[in-house]
Write a protein that holds these residues in place. Structure first.
Motif, mmCIF file in Angstrom:
data_model
loop_
_atom_site.group_PDB
_atom_site.id
_atom_site.type_symbol
_atom_site.label_atom_id
_atom_site.label_comp_id
_atom_site.label_asym_id
_atom_site.label_seq_id
_atom_site.Cartn_x
_atom_site.Cartn_y
_atom_site.Cartn_z
ATOM 1 N N ALA A 1 5.570 -4.385 2.120
ATOM 2 C CA ALA A 1 5.305 -3.459 3.474
ATOM 3 C C ALA A 1 4.796 -4.449 4.533
ATOM 4 C CB ALA A 1 4.047 -2.683 3.118
ATOM 5 N N PHE A 2 4.208 -5.573 4.441
ATOM 6 C CA PHE A 2 3.742 -6.497 5.550
ATOM 7 C C PHE A 2 5.199 -7.156 5.838
ATOM 8 C CE2 PHE A 2 -0.482 -6.606 3.828
ATOM 9 C CZ PHE A 2 -1.321 -6.342 5.452
ATOM 10 N N PRO B 1 3.021 -5.258 10.576
ATOM 11 C CA PRO B 1 1.403 -5.320 10.258
ATOM 12 C C PRO B 1 0.979 -3.621 9.928
ATOM 13 C CG PRO B 1 2.206 -6.614 12.168
ATOM 14 C CD PRO B 1 3.545 -5.864 11.595
ATOM 15 N N THR B 2 1.518 -2.819 10.555
ATOM 16 C CA THR B 2 1.226 -1.343 10.437
ATOM 17 C C THR B 2 1.485 -0.935 9.156
ATOM 18 O OG1 THR B 2 1.562 -0.818 12.736
ATOM 19 C CG2 THR B 2 1.656 0.973 11.232
ATOM 20 N N ALA B 3 2.737 -1.168 8.526
ATOM 21 C CA ALA B 3 3.075 -0.876 7.267
ATOM 22 C C ALA B 3 2.197 -1.614 6.167
ATOM 23 C CB ALA B 3 4.700 -1.216 7.025
ATOM 24 N N GLY B 4 1.907 -2.904 6.531
ATOM 25 C CA GLY B 4 1.221 -3.364 5.584
ATOM 26 C C GLY B 4 -0.231 -3.143 5.417
ATOM 27 N N ALA B 5 -0.916 -2.544 6.587
ATOM 28 C CA ALA B 5 -2.120 -2.239 6.613
ATOM 29 C C ALA B 5 -2.485 -0.832 5.797
ATOM 30 C CB ALA B 5 -2.706 -1.896 8.059
ATOM 31 N N PHE B 6 -1.375 0.144 6.077
ATOM 32 C CA PHE B 6 -1.344 1.284 5.281
ATOM 33 C C PHE B 6 -1.042 1.075 3.760
ATOM 34 C CE2 PHE B 6 -1.725 3.173 9.300
ATOM 35 C CZ PHE B 6 -2.115 4.527 9.173
ATOM 36 N N ALA B 7 -0.223 0.027 3.592
ATOM 37 C CA ALA B 7 0.057 -0.315 2.114
ATOM 38 C C ALA B 7 -1.434 -0.905 1.511
ATOM 39 C CB ALA B 7 1.071 -1.388 2.012
ATOM 40 N N SER B 8 -2.142 -1.467 2.346
ATOM 41 C CA SER B 8 -3.481 -2.142 1.749
ATOM 42 C C SER B 8 -4.335 -0.548 1.409
ATOM 43 C CB SER B 8 -3.982 -3.054 2.750
ATOM 44 O OG SER B 8 -3.274 -4.059 3.095
ATOM 45 N N LEU C 1 -7.469 0.601 11.829
ATOM 46 C CA LEU C 1 -8.263 1.916 11.874
ATOM 47 C C LEU C 1 -8.189 3.024 12.755
ATOM 48 C CD1 LEU C 1 -10.683 2.550 10.142
ATOM 49 C CD2 LEU C 1 -12.252 1.640 11.829
ATOM 50 N N PRO C 2 -7.864 2.915 14.092
ATOM 51 C CA PRO C 2 -7.504 3.961 14.769
ATOM 52 C C PRO C 2 -6.120 4.831 14.255
ATOM 53 C CG PRO C 2 -7.906 2.260 16.294
ATOM 54 C CD PRO C 2 -7.829 1.614 14.904
ATOM 55 N N ARG C 3 -5.262 4.174 13.876
ATOM 56 C CA ARG C 3 -4.047 4.809 13.149
ATOM 57 C C ARG C 3 -4.255 5.317 11.897
ATOM 58 N NH1 ARG C 3 1.350 1.199 14.549
ATOM 59 N NH2 ARG C 3 1.037 1.281 16.881
ATOM 60 N N ILE C 4 -5.417 4.897 11.145
ATOM 61 C CA ILE C 4 -5.571 5.360 9.903
ATOM 62 C C ILE C 4 -6.311 6.838 10.018
ATOM 63 C CG2 ILE C 4 -6.959 5.025 7.763
ATOM 64 C CD1 ILE C 4 -6.305 1.989 8.258
ATOM 65 N N ARG C 5 -7.439 6.748 11.153
ATOM 66 C CA ARG C 5 -8.012 7.912 11.433
ATOM 67 C C ARG C 5 -7.223 9.237 11.762
ATOM 68 N NH1 ARG C 5 -12.804 4.991 14.840
ATOM 69 N NH2 ARG C 5 -14.122 4.316 13.289
ATOM 70 N N ARG D 1 3.851 4.053 8.874
ATOM 71 C CA ARG D 1 2.588 4.405 8.233
ATOM 72 C C ARG D 1 2.820 5.106 6.674
ATOM 73 N NH1 ARG D 1 -0.012 7.685 12.867
ATOM 74 N NH2 ARG D 1 2.107 8.680 12.556
ATOM 75 N N LEU D 2 3.807 5.868 6.732
ATOM 76 C CA LEU D 2 3.969 6.724 5.593
ATOM 77 C C LEU D 2 4.738 5.802 4.517
ATOM 78 C CD1 LEU D 2 5.177 9.870 6.932
ATOM 79 C CD2 LEU D 2 2.841 9.404 6.148
ATOM 80 N N ILE D 3 5.691 4.772 5.088
ATOM 81 C CA ILE D 3 6.382 3.963 4.205
ATOM 82 C C ILE D 3 5.451 3.256 3.387
ATOM 83 C CG2 ILE D 3 8.326 2.383 3.825
ATOM 84 C CD1 ILE D 3 9.641 3.835 6.029
ATOM 85 N N GLY D 4 4.564 2.431 4.269
ATOM 86 C CA GLY D 4 3.601 1.499 3.786
ATOM 87 C C GLY D 4 2.720 2.127 2.962
ATOM 88 N N PHE D 5 2.229 3.241 3.192
ATOM 89 C CA PHE D 5 1.189 4.136 2.227
ATOM 90 C C PHE D 5 1.780 4.025 0.658
ATOM 91 C CE2 PHE D 5 -1.106 7.528 0.804
ATOM 92 C CZ PHE D 5 -2.480 7.027 0.591
ATOM 93 N N ALA D 6 2.942 4.804 0.889
ATOM 94 C CA ALA D 6 3.891 4.948 -0.494
ATOM 95 C C ALA D 6 4.080 3.618 -1.204
ATOM 96 C CB ALA D 6 5.092 5.514 -0.231
#
Length: 239
Positions: free
Chosen positions: A202-203, A207-214, A90-94, A184-189
């Motif tokens: 992404a996972f 874990p960061t890429a996976g969270a942003f993919a989720s 959540l902190p990175r997403i913010r 983060r960007l790669i996972g989100f895409a």
């Protein structure tokens, strides 16, 4: 396979479920033996093995799907469970909520429009267009949307598989061309365009890429579920 034996095996969902799980486990094993090629994910190998098995034993897809239906019920809880990595990141997403909120509607709309545009130019029928509209949304949401639009669920599932499989190498290539290294960007895409299949990839990255993919998968599903049926009624004949 003799019809009486096949009828006995398919009298309960266990045969279809066991066949599905066996195909997935074998697909995962072959994927590792092939050194994890991004262009040939385990789920595609499993799908091809399952299709070959259905043809070999002469089991109609409708019969198989009826037995394996309850597996699709698990997709909902599995999607909801992705809220845990979202909470952990959540902190990175913010930190990126503004650019993510800006690009999400554009990217989600394009994900639906380009497929519909190509299919329309090729002369696809309204039923086929309705089946492809939600091809970038995770399956539990996509099934509901497609039923609302009057599309074909079997065709949708095929489109979901193709979309997820194609997304993985394309995101990797584009990231290299644009020198994007932010996970983060790669996972989100991956999540936004490749739904659950992209999220699994992404996972594997982190874990960061996976969270942003989720996050990308979840927000795309919500955005599409809210707006696509409305847009469809406005633009479709008789809508």
């Amino acid at each position: 396979m003799p019809s009486n034996v096949l009828s006995t095996l398919t009298s309960t969902p266990l045969f279809a479920v066991g066949l599905t799980l066996a195909a997935y486990l074998l697909g995962s094993l072959l994927f590792k033996r092939l050194r994890n090629p991004s262009w040939l994910p385990a789920i595609l190998i499993a799908a091809l093995l399952l299709a070959a098995a259905l043809v070999a034993i002469g089991l109609p897809y409708a019969t198989y799907y009826q037995g394996a239906t309850w597996l699709t019920i698990l997709l909902g809880p599995a999607t909801v469970a992705l809220g845990m990595p979202l909470y952990q990141q959540l902190p990175r997403i913010r930190e990126l909520w503004q650019p993510l909120a800006l690009c999400l509607p554009i990217a989600a709309a394009l994900a639906a429009c380009y497929a519909l545009g190509i299919a329309w130019v090729m002369g696809a029928s309204p039923a086929i267009l309705a089946s492809l509209a939600a091809k970038s949304v995770t399956a539990p949401i996509a099934i509901g949307i497609t039923e609302q639009l009057g599309g074909n669920i079997a065709l949708l599932m095929g489109a979901l598989l193709v979309t997820g499989v194609v997304t993985i190498p394309l995101v990797s290539v584009v990231a290299r061309l644009l020198t994007i290294t932010d996970e983060r960007l790669i996972g989100f895409a991956l999540g936004l365009n490749g739904h659950a299949i992209g999220t699994v990839r992404a996972f594997e990255i982190s874990p960061t890429a996976g969270a942003f993919a989720s996050l990308g998968m979840s927000l795309t599903g919500i955005f599409t579920a809210l707006l696509l049926p409305l847009a469809w009624r406005l633009i479709s004949p008789g809508g």
